[in-house]
Scaffold this active site. Structure first.
Site, short mmCIF file in Angstrom:
data_model
loop_
_atom_site.label_atom_id
_atom_site.label_comp_id
_atom_site.label_asym_id
_atom_site.label_seq_id
_atom_site.Cartn_x
_atom_site.Cartn_y
_atom_site.Cartn_z
N GLU A 441 11.12 -14.93 -2.30
CA GLU A 441 11.33 -15.48 -0.95
C GLU A 441 10.24 -15.01 0.01
OE1 GLU A 441 13.02 -17.74 0.45
OE2 GLU A 441 14.20 -18.23 -1.32
C1 LIG Z 1 12.69 -13.39 -10.72
C2 LIG Z 1 12.00 -14.37 -9.82
C3 LIG Z 1 12.72 -15.42 -9.28
C4 LIG Z 1 12.07 -16.37 -8.48
N1 LIG Z 1 12.77 -17.46 -8.03
C5 LIG Z 1 12.08 -18.49 -7.47
C6 LIG Z 1 12.72 -19.75 -7.20
O1 LIG Z 1 13.92 -19.92 -7.41
N2 LIG Z 1 11.96 -20.76 -6.72
C7 LIG Z 1 10.62 -20.63 -6.48
O2 LIG Z 1 10.00 -21.59 -6.07
N3 LIG Z 1 10.00 -19.44 -6.70
C8 LIG Z 1 10.68 -18.39 -7.19
N4 LIG Z 1 10.06 -17.19 -7.45
C9 LIG Z 1 8.65 -17.04 -7.08
C10 LIG Z 1 8.45 -16.06 -5.93
O3 LIG Z 1 8.93 -16.58 -4.74
C11 LIG Z 1 6.94 -15.71 -5.91
O4 LIG Z 1 6.69 -14.91 -7.04
C12 LIG Z 1 6.54 -15.01 -4.64
O5 LIG Z 1 6.65 -15.86 -3.54
C13 LIG Z 1 5.10 -14.48 -4.70
O6 LIG Z 1 4.22 -15.43 -5.23
P1 LIG Z 1 3.25 -15.02 -6.44
O7 LIG Z 1 4.07 -14.36 -7.47
O8 LIG Z 1 2.47 -16.20 -6.85
O9 LIG Z 1 2.28 -13.94 -5.83
P2 LIG Z 1 0.90 -14.22 -5.05
O10 LIG Z 1 1.08 -15.30 -4.05
O11 LIG Z 1 -0.19 -14.37 -6.03
O12 LIG Z 1 0.72 -12.84 -4.27
C14 LIG Z 1 0.28 -11.65 -4.92
C15 LIG Z 1 0.17 -10.53 -3.88
O13 LIG Z 1 -0.82 -10.88 -2.91
C16 LIG Z 1 -0.27 -10.82 -1.61
N5 LIG Z 1 -0.83 -11.93 -0.82
C17 LIG Z 1 -0.90 -13.22 -1.18
N6 LIG Z 1 -1.45 -13.95 -0.19
C18 LIG Z 1 -1.70 -13.11 0.82
C19 LIG Z 1 -2.25 -13.26 2.14
N7 LIG Z 1 -2.62 -14.45 2.61
N8 LIG Z 1 -2.34 -12.17 2.91
C20 LIG Z 1 -1.94 -10.95 2.47
N9 LIG Z 1 -1.43 -10.76 1.24
C21 LIG Z 1 -1.31 -11.81 0.43
C22 LIG Z 1 1.24 -10.93 -1.77
O14 LIG Z 1 1.94 -10.27 -0.74
C23 LIG Z 1 1.47 -10.28 -3.12
O15 LIG Z 1 1.65 -8.89 -2.97
C24 LIG Z 1 10.69 -16.22 -8.19
C25 LIG Z 1 9.99 -15.14 -8.72
C26 LIG Z 1 10.62 -14.24 -9.54
C27 LIG Z 1 9.80 -13.13 -10.15
#
Ligand SMILES: Cc1cc2nc3c(=O)[nH]c(=O)nc-3n(C[C@H](O)[C@H](O)[C@H](O)COP(=O)(O)OP(=O)(O)OC[C@H]3O[C@@H](n4cnc5c(N)ncnc54)[C@H](O)[C@@H]3O)c2cc1C
Length: 597
Positions: A441
């Site tokens: 989220e």
């Molecule tokens: C168990 C689980 C359940 C989930 N359920 C759902 C679901 O039901 N539906 C759905 O759509 N998604 C779901 N997700 C996805 C989840 O919402 C994302 O994993 C999360 O939003 C982060 O995206 P990412 O993993 O691609 O990380 P990234 O976007 O790659 O981010 C990696 C890191 O970089 C940082 N970062 C990224 N961009 C910036 C910026 N502009 N400025 C500063 N810092 C930044 C972030 O804070 C993070 O620490 C789920 C994930 C998991 C693991």
């Protein structure tokens, strides 16, 4: 493993003594029938489900986990029966729109129920809150036809919902998603793409799964402004509402992950699956964001729930485990050692857990009240003010409550020593289950950035000023309460500290845009600490009043007041190091070149 007990005493104290829920609900025609007795009866029933149905299948669900076989996902033993009981009890539609079969209850109520369910069994709770999120989005943005077809069966629990946003290359940055939506001759769309990490994407709990999917039309503008939202059912629905043909929605695999193992986290493949537009074209992301405040509140509640569960286990353990003697001399002379509760450092852990958990619960309730006021209040200006407060409060509630929740689980684990590390007592599961609430989220770093950038710098401190007004109104209301004066003086110092820091970051950001990201996490922590302090002022004031009037349970009130004093003396001073961190600015963060890392 300790059995989870719903924290009803805290919840009733907060609702009735601290927030006067009765008066808030009575002032809004749509909630005026939500009386104290009705709230108590509903919470009592929810507590039974949490304690008797969800808690007993928490550890077994973790050990068994979800099973994947050729596109079919099976939930662990007992989940199907628990879900049936949950649906039959009418819990799916608790806060739903009454025009489509929901019960129209306020968020305040469902927030406390979510906390209990998360505390008893986080994996199970996720199946339910995803449906709530999807129904909320449909209620606000779908056309009448879609609402009539889908909402009643989702509110009855027959069908569940998902949110399909994330793709392998697009998480935080949803503007770059690849999923495509191609218009067809019937006015619907063919949706093609792969979504990952989809909670409850596939499972055996319901006969149909209603996916809300973000995708782009072929000619859509680039970036976030070209994203649309589609309803894509697992099975199509016939005109009479019966389940129809399969819709080419397939689960490719489920993730093997650190925690919430009984929650299915799915790779979902859509292959020209029929989708129905929700809201306007290219407004998908902004439509979803209007619901985000509800979703994010849930993640803070997951932190609170697991923190409460950890506190309950740690508290009992600290009273029973005999190790060492009290520094002031033996307490149990007939035993080989004293309970570890005699040791100041054990008390530090337990009190930190307790002080942050109840403050987190209070902050979640305070935020939920603002959500309800912004939805139900008859006066537009009151609704607008509540809405503004919500936009400031939610990123803090999500990030600070999930961070403090995880911290409490780790403190509980530490308190149990080696017994916290092994599976038997349930603390290691809580640590694993709580960790995700800091990530999904919107990762907590993104919440902090939202607070610092959009909500503070971009609003030129306007939202913070609104919160200061709220806090000052409360301080003013306590000017004749002698027991509160020393606490209020510390609280006022803290507000002043945040004011100076806020002004400084806003000024610095004008010269260097990196100052926002450099300050953001510590600023979120500082704001969280300030809000927890505000909640403690309200709890202390209410507890002093109840104690003076001889109301309530004396021991409960004494414990609460002493915990509040602990919070004011030992946790509030952490603001100093946060302010120093914020003042250090961006320079040292940005000094290294990539190869110097
Ligand atoms: C168990 C689980 C359940 C989930 N359920 C759902 C679901 O039901 N539906 C759905 O759509 N998604 C779901 N997700 C996805 C989840 O919402 C994302 O994993 C999360 O939003 C982060 O995206 P990412 O993993 O691609 O990380 P990234 O976007 O790659 O981010 C990696 C890191 O970089 C940082 N970062 C990224 N961009 C910036 C910026 N502009 N400025 C500063 N810092 C930044 C972030 O804070 C993070 O620490 C789920 C994930 C998991 C693991």
């Amino acid at each position: 493993m300790g059995a989870y007990r719903a924290p009803l005493a805290d919840i009733h104290f907060l609702l009735n003594d601290v927030f006067q829920a009765d008066e808030v609900f009575a002032a809004m025609p749509e909630t005026e029938e939500v009386t104290k007795d009705l709230v108590a009866a509903i919470l009592e029933e929810a507590a039974k489900i949490a304690e008797q149905m969800l808690s007993p299948i928490n550890q077994s669900g973790d050990q068994e986990a979800c099973h994947f076989d050729n596109g079919i996902v099976t939930t662990p033993k007992g989940f199907k029966e628990a879900y049936e009981a949950y649906s039959e009890g009418g819990w799916s539609g608790l806060t739903g729109d009454t025009n489509y079969g929901g019960q129209g209850m306020p968020k305040v109520l469902s927030a406390m129920i979510e906390e209990m369910f998360f505390g008893a069994n986080s994996s199970f709770c996720l199946y339910t809150i995803l449906t709530t999120g999807a129904t909320l989005t449909l209620t606000h943005h779908a056309n009448e036809e879609l609402k009539n077809y889908f909402l009643p069966k989702m509110f009855s629990g027959q069908w569940s919902g998902t949110m399909c946003l994330t793709e392998p290359h697009a998480g935080t940055d949803l503007g770059i998603i690849n999923s495509k939506a191609v218009p067809d001759a019937q006015g619907s769309y063919g949706i093609t793409g792969t979504k990952i990490f989809i909670t409850a994407g596939e499972h055996d709990l319901t006969e149909n799964i209603i996916h809300l999917v973000l995708a782009k039309l072929p000619d859509a503008p680039a970036g976030p402004r070209g994203i649309s939202l589609f309803l894509v059912p697992k099975f199509l629905v016939e005109k009479d509402g019966a389940i129809g043909a399969a819709n080419n929605v397939n689960c490719g695999s489920i993730e093997h992950k650190m925690g919430i193992k009984a929650s299915a986290t799915c790779v979902m493949n859509f292959e020209n699956s029929k989708g129905f537009l929700v809201g306007e074209l290219n407004c998908g992301l902004s439509n979803l964001f209007t619901m985000m405040n509800y979703e994010r509140l849930s993640m803070g509640l997951q932190g609170n729930g697991l923190a409460e569960s950890s506190y309950q286990i740690a508290r009992e353990y600290a009273k029973e485990r005999l190790q060492g003697r009290a520094a002031s001399g033996p307490k149990l002379t007939d035993k080989v050692a004293d309970p570890i509760l005699v040791h100041p450092d054990v008390r530090r852990m337990l009190l930190t857990m307790r002080a942050n958990t109840i403050a987190g619960r209070a902050l979640s309730l305070y935020s939920a009240f603002q959500l309800d006021i912004s939805r139900f209040h008859p006066e537009k200006t009151v609704r607008k003010r509540a809405d503004q407060l919500v936009s400031l409060l939610i990123p803090v509630q999500k990030a600070y409550c999930s961070d403090r929740g995880f911290e409490s689980c780790v403190l509980g684990q530490q308190l149990l020593g080696g017994h916290g590390y092994v599976a038997e007592w349930g603390l290691e599961q809580n640590v694993r289950d709580a960790r995700i609430s800091q990530i999904y989220e919107g990762a907590n770093g993104i919440q902090a950035l939202d607070l610092m950038g959009r909500k503070t710098v971009r609003s030129d401190g306007e939202l913070w000023a609104l919160l200061v007004e709220e806090m000052n109104t409360f301080i003013e209301s306590q000017k004749n309460n002698t027991e509160m004066q020393s606490h209020l003086a510390k609280f006022q110092d803290l507000i002043q500290e945040v004011q100076v820091t806020t002004d400084r970051v806003i000024a610095n950001a004008k010269n260097n845009p990196d100052e926002i990201g450099a300050a953001s996490y510590a600023y979120m922590d500082l704001m969280g600490l300030t809000l927890f302090c505000f909640m403690w002022q309200r709890m202390l004031a209410a507890a002093y009043i109840a104690r003076a009037a001889g109301n309530g349970n004396k021991e409960y009130l004494e414990g609460l007041i002493k915990c509040g004093v602990f919070f004011m003396q030992r946790l509030v001073p952490k603001s100093k190091s946060l302010v120093a961190e914020i003042n250090a600015g961006a320079e040292s963060l940005m000094a290294l070149t990539a190869s110097e890392f």
